[in-house]
Design a protein around this motif. Structure first.
Motif, PDB file in Angstrom:
ATOM      1  N   ILE A   1       3.319  -6.495  -6.831  1.00  7.87           N
ATOM      2  CA  ILE A   1       4.513  -7.143  -6.269  1.00  7.87           C
ATOM      3  C   ILE A   1       5.754  -6.321  -6.593  1.00  7.87           C
ATOM      4  O   ILE A   1       6.623  -6.126  -5.737  1.00  7.87           O
ATOM      5  CB  ILE A   1       4.645  -8.581  -6.813  1.00  7.87           C
ATOM      6  N   GLY A   2       5.841  -5.820  -7.812  1.00  8.92           N
ATOM      7  CA  GLY A   2       6.994  -4.997  -8.192  1.00  8.92           C
ATOM      8  C   GLY A   2       7.075  -3.718  -7.387  1.00  8.92           C
ATOM      9  O   GLY A   2       8.163  -3.288  -7.000  1.00  8.92           O
ATOM     10  N   GLY A   3       5.941  -3.090  -7.126  1.00 15.16           N
ATOM     11  CA  GLY A   3       5.935  -1.876  -6.312  1.00 15.16           C
ATOM     12  C   GLY A   3       6.452  -2.132  -4.908  1.00 15.16           C
ATOM     13  O   GLY A   3       7.249  -1.360  -4.373  1.00 15.16           O
ATOM     14  N   LYS A   4       6.007  -3.233  -4.329  1.00 16.26           N
ATOM     15  CA  LYS A   4       6.478  -3.597  -2.991  1.00 16.26           C
ATOM     16  C   LYS A   4       7.970  -3.923  -3.014  1.00 16.26           C
ATOM     17  O   LYS A   4       8.723  -3.501  -2.126  1.00 16.26           O
ATOM     18  CB  LYS A   4       5.668  -4.802  -2.481  1.00 16.26           C
ATOM     19  N   LEU A   5       8.409  -4.644  -4.035  1.00 20.93           N
ATOM     20  CA  LEU A   5       9.827  -4.988  -4.169  1.00 20.93           C
ATOM     21  C   LEU A   5      10.676  -3.734  -4.337  1.00 20.93           C
ATOM     22  O   LEU A   5      11.715  -3.578  -3.683  1.00 20.93           O
ATOM     23  CB  LEU A   5      10.016  -5.933  -5.358  1.00 20.93           C
ATOM     24  N   ILE A   6      10.253  -2.841  -5.179  1.00 21.17           N
ATOM     25  CA  ILE A   6      11.009  -1.598  -5.411  1.00 21.17           C
ATOM     26  C   ILE A   6      11.033  -0.747  -4.151  1.00 21.17           C
ATOM     27  O   ILE A   6      12.066  -0.152  -3.811  1.00 21.17           O
ATOM     28  CB  ILE A   6      10.400  -0.829  -6.607  1.00 21.17           C
ATOM     29  N   TYR A   7       9.919  -0.697  -3.453  1.00 22.34           N
ATOM     30  CA  TYR A   7       9.882   0.054  -2.190  1.00 22.34           C
ATOM     31  C   TYR A   7      10.862  -0.538  -1.182  1.00 22.34           C
ATOM     32  O   TYR A   7      11.597   0.200  -0.518  1.00 22.34           O
ATOM     33  CB  TYR A   7       8.456   0.036  -1.628  1.00 22.34           C
ATOM     34  N   ASN A   8      10.900  -1.859  -1.065  1.00 24.64           N
ATOM     35  CA  ASN A   8      11.813  -2.511  -0.119  1.00 24.64           C
ATOM     36  C   ASN A   8      13.273  -2.366  -0.524  1.00 24.64           C
ATOM     37  O   ASN A   8      14.149  -2.275   0.331  1.00 24.64           O
ATOM     38  CB  ASN A   8      11.463  -3.988   0.040  1.00 24.64           C
ATOM     39  N   ILE A   9      13.551  -2.353  -1.817  1.00 25.93           N
ATOM     40  CA  ILE A   9      14.937  -2.212  -2.276  1.00 25.93           C
ATOM     41  C   ILE A   9      15.447  -0.791  -2.027  1.00 25.93           C
ATOM     42  O   ILE A   9      16.640  -0.576  -1.919  1.00 25.93           O
ATOM     43  CB  ILE A   9      15.051  -2.633  -3.753  1.00 25.93           C
ATOM     44  N   GLY A  10      14.534   0.159  -1.894  1.00 23.12           N
ATOM     45  CA  GLY A  10      14.952   1.520  -1.564  1.00 23.12           C
ATOM     46  C   GLY A  10      15.642   1.593  -0.210  1.00 23.12           C
ATOM     47  O   GLY A  10      16.470   2.478   0.029  1.00 23.12           O
ATOM     48  N   ASN A  11      15.353   0.641   0.667  1.00 25.41           N
ATOM     49  CA  ASN A  11      15.990   0.577   1.979  1.00 25.41           C
ATOM     50  C   ASN A  11      17.316  -0.179   1.840  1.00 25.41           C
ATOM     51  O   ASN A  11      17.350  -1.326   1.389  1.00 25.41           O
ATOM     52  CB  ASN A  11      15.061  -0.145   2.967  1.00 25.41           C
ATOM     53  N   ILE A  12      18.408   0.442   2.243  1.00 18.93           N
ATOM     54  CA  ILE A  12      19.741  -0.139   2.045  1.00 18.93           C
ATOM     55  C   ILE A  12      19.933  -1.454   2.803  1.00 18.93           C
ATOM     56  O   ILE A  12      20.656  -2.338   2.356  1.00 18.93           O
ATOM     57  CB  ILE A  12      20.844   0.886   2.409  1.00 18.93           C
ATOM     58  N   SER A  13      19.273  -1.630   3.943  1.00 21.74           N
ATOM     59  CA  SER A  13      19.463  -2.860   4.723  1.00 21.74           C
ATOM     60  C   SER A  13      18.787  -4.063   4.055  1.00 21.74           C
ATOM     61  O   SER A  13      19.209  -5.195   4.271  1.00 21.74           O
ATOM     62  CB  SER A  13      18.923  -2.675   6.144  1.00 21.74           C
ATOM     63  N   ARG A  14      17.785  -3.844   3.241  1.00 18.53           N
ATOM     64  CA  ARG A  14      17.084  -4.950   2.574  1.00 18.53           C
ATOM     65  C   ARG A  14      17.595  -5.208   1.165  1.00 18.53           C
ATOM     66  O   ARG A  14      17.262  -6.226   0.557  1.00 18.53           O
ATOM     67  CB  ARG A  14      15.591  -4.642   2.488  1.00 18.53           C
TER      68      ARG A  14
END
Length: 189
Positions: free
Chosen positions: A77-90
């Motif tokens: 879950i943390g990996g997915k969260l960190i990956y999504n936070i890398g995108n500025i729009s999310r």
């Protein structure tokens, strides 16, 4: 409570996000290793359970499997969260979830610390239980064929003799009395 603010450029945020993403996946791999290690230990102990006196291996197995499973779950879950936070729009939408994620990481660290402590405690307990169980089994060596085969297999597998050393066999009657001439003084002695 004051928190020091750190200014990051977008390039630094992306680099940090990638590093944390890779770290999260490495921790997921470690969770799989911990999970598999618990199962491996359980299987190894089960094969020698007759030689272990007063030891419950289920406690350690449950702790390792739960810690490994929780580590896998949190890091996926943390990996997915960190990956999504890398995108500025999310990023703005997911920022409140980061606090919850940090709380889960704190809980995970507590579980891992407890599991590590339990492993060290069980290592000593298992050593003492195995020592006592092997002495008990050695005393039944001449009477019980199953125990005889297990001890012989154990000594061949680990290229050892006795519990502490070969001298342990001097104190134990390891030859069945049906094979001895008890009328002979030397044999009785």
């Amino acid at each position: 409570m004051a928190v020091v603010g750190i200014r990051l450029t977008e390039i630094n945020r992306l680099a940090l996000s990638k590093i944390l993403f890779v770290t999260s996946w490495l921790c997921t791999l470690l969770g799989f290793i911990l999970f598999a290690g618990g199962l491996y230990i359980k299987l190894h102990i089960e094969s020698k359970i007759r030689l272990i006196e007063g030891y419950n291996s289920n406690i350690l197995l449950i702790a390792l499997v739960v810690a490994g499973g929780f580590l896998i779950f949190i890091d996926l879950i943390g990996g997915k969260l960190i990956y999504n936070i890398g995108n500025i729009s999310r990023r703005r939408r997911l920022a409140p979830i980061l606090l919850l994620f940090l709380l889960f990481l704190a809980l995970l660290n507590l579980i891992l610390f407890s599991t590590g402590t339990m492993c060290f405690i069980h290592q000593n307990h298992l050593r003492n239980s195995f020592h006592e169980g092997l002495l008990r089994a050695m005393s039944k060596y001449s009477e019980n064929d199953t125990v005889k085969v297990e001890i012989d297999t154990l000594q061949i597998e680990f290229t050892c003799c006795g519990n502490e050393g070969y001298e342990d066999w001097f104190d134990i009657q390891w030859i069945n009395s049906i094979y001895l001439n008890l009328d002979d003084k030397r044999v009785r002695r």
